[in-house]
Design an enzyme around this catalytic site. Sequence first.
Site, PDB file in Angstrom:
ATOM      1  N   ILE A  47       0.856  -1.194   0.000  1.00 38.75           N
ATOM      2  CA  ILE A  47       0.000   0.000   0.000  1.00 38.75           C
ATOM      3  C   ILE A  47       0.889   1.240   0.000  1.00 38.75           C
ATOM      4  O   ILE A  47       1.781   1.361   0.837  1.00 38.75           O
ATOM      5  CB  ILE A  47      -0.937   0.009   1.226  1.00 38.75           C
ATOM      6  CG1 ILE A  47      -1.853  -1.220   1.202  1.00 38.75           C
ATOM      7  CG2 ILE A  47      -1.756   1.300   1.263  1.00 38.75           C
ATOM      8  CD1 ILE A  47      -2.733  -1.374   2.433  1.00 38.75           C
ATOM      9  N   GLU A  89       2.135  -3.688   5.654  1.00 39.08           N
ATOM     10  CA  GLU A  89       1.164  -3.240   4.645  1.00 39.08           C
ATOM     11  C   GLU A  89       1.432  -3.922   3.303  1.00 39.08           C
ATOM     12  O   GLU A  89       1.146  -3.394   2.255  1.00 39.08           O
ATOM     13  CB  GLU A  89       1.192  -1.720   4.521  1.00 39.08           C
ATOM     14  CG  GLU A  89       2.486  -1.141   3.992  1.00 39.08           C
ATOM     15  CD  GLU A  89       3.348  -0.463   5.057  1.00 39.08           C
ATOM     16  OE1 GLU A  89       3.320  -0.874   6.233  1.00 39.08           O
ATOM     17  OE2 GLU A  89       4.076   0.468   4.671  1.00 39.08           O
TER      18      GLU A  89
END
Length: 172
Positions: A47, A89
């Site tokens: 991300i 992430e």
Amino acid sequence: IEEINYLAITDEGTDLYNQRYFYKRLNRLFSYAKKNNKPLSVVIFDIDNFKSLNDSYGHLFGDKVLREVASLLQDNIRKNDILARYGGEEFALILPKTGASIAYNIAERIRCIVNKHIFETGGGHKIKISISGGIATYPECKVSKAIELIDLADKALYKSKDDGKNMINSVR
Ligand code: C2E
Ligand code: C2E
């Protein structure tokens, strides 16, 4: 026993497979690919700007983004594809019997789906986010161990980040 098994292979934050189970499946699928001369692709997604999302909108929102991205990914791949939470992430995807160009199309499809999705913050803001991805494919990548495939996918991911994020790269 089923519950214990579920907990052992699942990431709590996202309900995806955890990293340990991912490695186990990757090792088996890589052996299969080598033995049977089939392609195998590994994609790592990350991300973009996750830390600043957390800083701007809070950790609860960060956790929500992780869960929503996990669902978006899981809903847009096939049952035989293995998706896991790979790190903070990061998400990792195994595409069995999938060569480099199809893997790229799939990763691009997923990148666009995430990029179009609207996330609602606790404060009522609507925001968009992006992901970057890196792909490594056997046998195009002449590796002898599954872990080397992950290292190469990671390198391709760094290139996506360096080149400006919100994009997919594969190792050639
Ligand atoms: P599934 O195979 O588990 O795929 C889940 C989702 O991954 C699909 O949801 C779609 O969003 C994405 N996906 C998988 N394969 C492809 C693909 O080749 N191209 C694209 N663009 N997206 C793909 P969707 O479309 O709602 O389909 C739900 C389920 O319906 C699929 O689950 C599959 O079981 C079945 N299905 C849908 N279309 C076809 C098809 O053309 N042929 C076959 N054999 N099954 C299909
Ligand atoms: P497409 O979306 O351009 O996908 C082309 C080929 O990429 C597929 O050929 C399949 O070999 C591979 N592929 C695409 N998405 C996935 C994926 O999520 N996981 C894996 N493992 N492989 C994937 P195929 O199966 O002959 O499908 C031909 C076309 O049929 C697809 O073109 C798509 O337009 C449609 N289709 C097939 N299954 C689905 C599905 O579940 N959902 C949707 N929306 N479309 C599907």
